[in-house]
Design a protein around this motif. Structure first.
Motif, PDB file in Angstrom:
ATOM      1  N   ARG A 373      81.982  49.138 -43.517  1.00 43.86           N
ATOM      2  CA  ARG A 373      83.350  48.963 -42.795  1.00 43.86           C
ATOM      3  C   ARG A 373      84.387  50.186 -42.705  1.00 43.86           C
ATOM      4  NH1 ARG A 373      83.120  43.688 -45.179  1.00 43.86           N
ATOM      5  NH2 ARG A 373      83.801  44.356 -47.433  1.00 43.86           N
ATOM      6  N   LYS A 374      84.698  50.811 -43.954  1.00 46.05           N
ATOM      7  CA  LYS A 374      85.744  52.254 -43.785  1.00 46.05           C
ATOM      8  C   LYS A 374      85.411  53.078 -42.557  1.00 46.05           C
ATOM      9  CE  LYS A 374      86.551  51.751 -48.838  1.00 46.05           C
ATOM     10  NZ  LYS A 374      85.756  52.531 -50.106  1.00 46.05           N
ATOM     11  N   GLN A 375      83.838  52.912 -42.422  1.00 48.89           N
ATOM     12  CA  GLN A 375      83.591  53.963 -41.408  1.00 48.89           C
ATOM     13  C   GLN A 375      83.290  53.746 -40.142  1.00 48.89           C
ATOM     14  OE1 GLN A 375      83.177  56.762 -42.975  1.00 48.89           O
ATOM     15  NE2 GLN A 375      82.952  55.632 -45.230  1.00 48.89           N
ATOM     16  N   GLY A 376      83.257  51.958 -40.326  1.00 48.61           N
ATOM     17  CA  GLY A 376      84.462  51.452 -39.202  1.00 48.61           C
ATOM     18  C   GLY A 376      82.586  50.697 -38.228  1.00 48.61           C
ATOM     19  N   PHE A 377      82.312  50.237 -39.488  1.00 47.81           N
ATOM     20  CA  PHE A 377      80.654  49.874 -38.584  1.00 47.81           C
ATOM     21  C   PHE A 377      80.367  48.077 -39.622  1.00 47.81           C
ATOM     22  CE2 PHE A 377      80.050  54.505 -38.014  1.00 47.81           C
ATOM     23  CZ  PHE A 377      79.660  53.966 -37.099  1.00 47.81           C
ATOM     24  N   SER A 378      79.246  47.913 -39.437  1.00 48.82           N
ATOM     25  CA  SER A 378      79.042  46.890 -40.357  1.00 48.82           C
ATOM     26  C   SER A 378      77.514  46.207 -40.692  1.00 48.82           C
ATOM     27  CB  SER A 378      80.044  45.153 -38.980  1.00 48.82           C
ATOM     28  OG  SER A 378      79.347  44.384 -40.518  1.00 48.82           O
ATOM     29  N   VAL A 379      77.047  45.248 -41.598  1.00 48.00           N
ATOM     30  CA  VAL A 379      76.361  45.398 -41.532  1.00 48.00           C
ATOM     31  C   VAL A 379      75.951  43.912 -41.360  1.00 48.00           C
ATOM     32  CG1 VAL A 379      74.703  44.381 -43.396  1.00 48.00           C
ATOM     33  CG2 VAL A 379      76.127  45.722 -44.545  1.00 48.00           C
ATOM     34  N   ASP A 380      76.514  43.237 -40.493  1.00 52.28           N
ATOM     35  CA  ASP A 380      76.197  42.297 -39.700  1.00 52.28           C
ATOM     36  C   ASP A 380      76.561  42.321 -38.375  1.00 52.28           C
ATOM     37  OD1 ASP A 380      78.821  41.000 -41.046  1.00 52.28           O
ATOM     38  OD2 ASP A 380      78.510  39.137 -41.277  1.00 52.28           O
ATOM     39  N   ARG A 381      75.565  42.122 -37.293  1.00 49.54           N
ATOM     40  CA  ARG A 381      76.574  41.636 -35.998  1.00 49.54           C
ATOM     41  C   ARG A 381      76.829  42.881 -35.269  1.00 49.54           C
ATOM     42  NH1 ARG A 381      79.012  37.280 -38.437  1.00 49.54           N
ATOM     43  NH2 ARG A 381      80.801  38.068 -38.378  1.00 49.54           N
ATOM     44  N   ASP A 382      76.327  44.392 -35.915  1.00 51.22           N
ATOM     45  CA  ASP A 382      76.424  45.736 -35.548  1.00 51.22           C
ATOM     46  C   ASP A 382      75.456  46.122 -34.667  1.00 51.22           C
ATOM     47  OD1 ASP A 382      76.471  48.285 -35.023  1.00 51.22           O
ATOM     48  OD2 ASP A 382      78.116  48.322 -36.753  1.00 51.22           O
ATOM     49  N   PRO A 383      75.422  46.255 -33.419  1.00 47.60           N
ATOM     50  CA  PRO A 383      74.654  47.522 -32.757  1.00 47.60           C
ATOM     51  C   PRO A 383      74.048  48.377 -33.044  1.00 47.60           C
ATOM     52  CG  PRO A 383      75.948  46.857 -31.319  1.00 47.60           C
ATOM     53  CD  PRO A 383      76.926  46.142 -32.849  1.00 47.60           C
ATOM     54  N   TRP A 384      74.836  49.766 -33.761  1.00 44.52           N
ATOM     55  CA  TRP A 384      74.375  50.127 -34.534  1.00 44.52           C
ATOM     56  C   TRP A 384      73.594  50.333 -35.913  1.00 44.52           C
ATOM     57  CZ3 TRP A 384      74.383  52.363 -29.706  1.00 44.52           C
ATOM     58  CH2 TRP A 384      75.586  52.155 -28.584  1.00 44.52           C
ATOM     59  N   PHE A 385      74.106  49.498 -36.544  1.00 47.01           N
ATOM     60  CA  PHE A 385      73.819  49.532 -37.326  1.00 47.01           C
ATOM     61  C   PHE A 385      72.214  48.883 -37.255  1.00 47.01           C
ATOM     62  CE2 PHE A 385      72.769  47.906 -41.953  1.00 47.01           C
ATOM     63  CZ  PHE A 385      72.136  49.067 -42.656  1.00 47.01           C
ATOM     64  N   ALA A 386      71.889  47.905 -36.403  1.00 52.47           N
ATOM     65  CA  ALA A 386      71.464  46.901 -36.574  1.00 52.47           C
ATOM     66  C   ALA A 386      70.006  47.918 -35.727  1.00 52.47           C
ATOM     67  CB  ALA A 386      71.112  46.128 -35.661  1.00 52.47           C
ATOM     68  N   ARG A 387      70.412  48.726 -34.625  1.00 50.21           N
ATOM     69  CA  ARG A 387      69.330  49.610 -34.894  1.00 50.21           C
ATOM     70  C   ARG A 387      69.066  50.651 -35.478  1.00 50.21           C
ATOM     71  NH1 ARG A 387      70.968  52.067 -28.189  1.00 50.21           N
ATOM     72  NH2 ARG A 387      71.289  49.840 -28.002  1.00 50.21           N
ATOM     73  N   ILE A 388      69.914  51.301 -35.824  1.00 49.01           N
ATOM     74  CA  ILE A 388      68.559  52.176 -36.900  1.00 49.01           C
ATOM     75  C   ILE A 388      68.127  51.441 -38.099  1.00 49.01           C
ATOM     76  CG2 ILE A 388      71.170  52.485 -38.407  1.00 49.01           C
ATOM     77  CD1 ILE A 388      70.410  55.410 -38.842  1.00 49.01           C
ATOM     78  N   LEU A 389      68.802  50.489 -38.400  1.00 46.13           N
ATOM     79  CA  LEU A 389      67.904  50.084 -39.581  1.00 46.13           C
ATOM     80  C   LEU A 389      66.246  48.754 -38.613  1.00 46.13           C
ATOM     81  CD1 LEU A 389      68.781  49.276 -42.656  1.00 46.13           C
ATOM     82  CD2 LEU A 389      69.246  46.354 -41.756  1.00 46.13           C
ATOM     83  N   SER A 390      66.170  49.051 -38.164  1.00 48.52           N
ATOM     84  CA  SER A 390      65.748  48.775 -36.719  1.00 48.52           C
ATOM     85  C   SER A 390      64.064  50.894 -36.642  1.00 48.52           C
ATOM     86  CB  SER A 390      65.290  48.573 -35.796  1.00 48.52           C
ATOM     87  OG  SER A 390      66.526  46.900 -35.810  1.00 48.52           O
ATOM     88  N   GLY A 391      64.812  51.680 -37.210  1.00 45.16           N
ATOM     89  CA  GLY A 391      63.749  52.447 -36.934  1.00 45.16           C
ATOM     90  C   GLY A 391      64.535  53.456 -35.398  1.00 45.16           C
TER      91      GLY A 391
END
Length: 448
Positions: A373-391
């Motif tokens: 959250r401090k960097q402007g992203f989120s664990v949930d409902r965030d396409p960019w984090f979901a995408r890197i977590l997917s590979g």
């Protein structure tokens, strides 16, 4: 050199190691009509760590023509990842949040079974697979070019010659030993202690069936990965100093597991297997992953902490791309240096991005939600984090990846040219790039 019953064989490509990288490469090369010798030092199937898979791995299985066969094995389907924080709060990443066009699920697998599936696929495509074949050395000509290997099987020594040798031998890499390529990552000196449970009842899971759970606490983190419908892998990862200060691996494993009530609840009624496994000092990287007559793929060149399950994805991806590279070099040997450089950049970019993602988790003190959250992203409902977590370890169209790359404190490889085009979804990558006028994703958060 004295050999018992000397024998010599010649093929176009020798692949060392029948793990995900080696088996993928052997299958791709054999399907392209190349003569391939795949040497595996153990008998298949064999035990291995790294059971949780990524969505990009599933997409690569589709490209290999193996997805339907993998789906028929009965592996649990992974649709998301749950992060449990030290205070007991939790958040979930849903892989559907990647956006349209991307594979939204992955498999959780028993690695011995999954790796054997990949190896048998290589055999079915025409690769010659020899098990219990211990490679003792790389052979070179007078110019220093690798020309083959000496290996032992059945108590006899053999030589095999090839135009190219692909080392996918993991931690036991002969190229890493011969060329002294391996370097440690000082801030990732951890140890994993893990075991499997039987009689798993997923109705006891307080989260989502099939999900991996990652539970952080003051001294490390716990993984929970279902590998069959009734079997789950439970591991405790910690600094090596924590293990050394404990009474025993068993004692510290049990005590750390007790700190994650949601995972304990999931284990209600499950029976632990007696075998407790320990993996130590397992993070390293190599600045040199190609050379005259040889290349590396998968863990032979780098191995990074398993928290975000990227190891198999990177192994399959680099196995796939190394095979494509070797196939091109066999057709156009005059382009070998150029093609190897392109592959080296792809290899390093993937492992570099993954290392940075893991480093961010450890820097968060297992408080990933607040950190993001401090960097402007989120664990949930965030396409960019979901995408890197997917590979999504390559493209420069992901602003979260771009932010990770700005953090100089996580540099490992010597400076290299980034490979900014996604090898798994090249068409989608091209569409996003075109929509931005060919520019990378902007990074609007602090690079602090």
């Amino acid at each position: 050199m004295t050999e018992n019953s000397p024998q010599s064989a010649s093929v176009e490509v020798i692949v060392i190691g029948a793990g995900p990288a080696g088996s993928t490469a052997a299958a791709v090369l054999a399907e392209a009509g190349r003569t391939v010798l795949l040497l595996e030092r153990r008998s298949l199937p064999r035990f291995h760590i790294g059971e949780s898979q990524l969505c990009y791995t599933a997409e690569l299985l589709k490209q290999l023509g193996l997805y339907d066969e993998a789906a028929a094995q009965g592996y649990p389907v992974k649709r998301g990842a749950e992060f449990i924080f030290p205070d007991g709060n939790f958040r979930r990443t849903d892989f559907c949040d990647q956006g349209p066009g991307r594979q939204p699920t992955a498999f959780q697998v028993e690695r011995s079974h999954f790796d054997n599936l990949l190896a048998q696929n290589a055999r079915s495509k025409g690769a010659q697979v020899i098990e219990q074949a211990m490679v003792h050395e790389l052979l070179t000509d007078d110019s220093g070019r690798v020309t083959g290997v000496r290996y032992e099987t059945g108590g006899e020594s053999h030589t095999a010659h090839a135009l190219w040798v692909l080392d996918a031998g993991g931690r036991a890499s002969k190229a890493a030993q011969r060329f002294n390529t391996r370097q440690e990552i000082p801030w990732l000196k951890n140890v994993a202690v893990f075991r499997h449970y039987e009689d798993l009842d997923e109705s006891q899971n307080p989260g989502y069936e099939g999900d991996i759970q990652i539970g952080g606490h003051a001294d490390g983190w716990i993984w929970a990965i279902p590998i069959w419908s009734d079997v789950i892998s439970i591991g405790a990862v910690m600094p090596l100093s924590v293990l050394r200060a404990s009474d025993s691996p068993e004692a510290v494993w049990k005590e750390h597991l007790s700190r994650t009530p949601r995972i304990m609840q999931r284990l209600t009624g499950a029976t632990p297997r007696p075998e407790l496994h320990v993996e130590t000092d397992y993070c390293y990287y190599s600045d040199m992953v190609t050379g005259p007559g040889w290349m590396m793929a998968g863990d032979a060149g780098s191995f990074i902490d398993p928290i975000f399950s990227g190891g198999t994805c990177l192994a399959v991806a680099t196995g796939f791309q190394s095979a494509k590279t070797i196939d091109r070099m066999l057709d156009a040997p005059e382009r070998a240096e150029e093609l190897q450089q392109t592959y080296s950049s792809l290899y390093k970019t993937g492992y570099d991005s993954y290392t940075r993602l893991i480093s961010a988790y450890y820097e968060s003190g297992y408080q990933l939600g607040a950190y993001l959250r401090k960097q402007g992203f989120s664990v949930d409902r965030d396409p960019w984090f979901a995408r890197i977590l997917s590979g999504d370890f390559w493209t420069d169209q992901n602003p979260f990846t771009q932010w990770l790359r700005q953090q100089r404190r996580w540099d490992t490889f010597a400076p290299f040219e980034l490979h900014n085009h996604c090898p798994v979804y090249p068409e989608l990558d091209a569409e996003e790039r075109a929509a931005r006028g060919g520019r990378p994703a902007p990074v609007t958060v602090s690079a602090g």
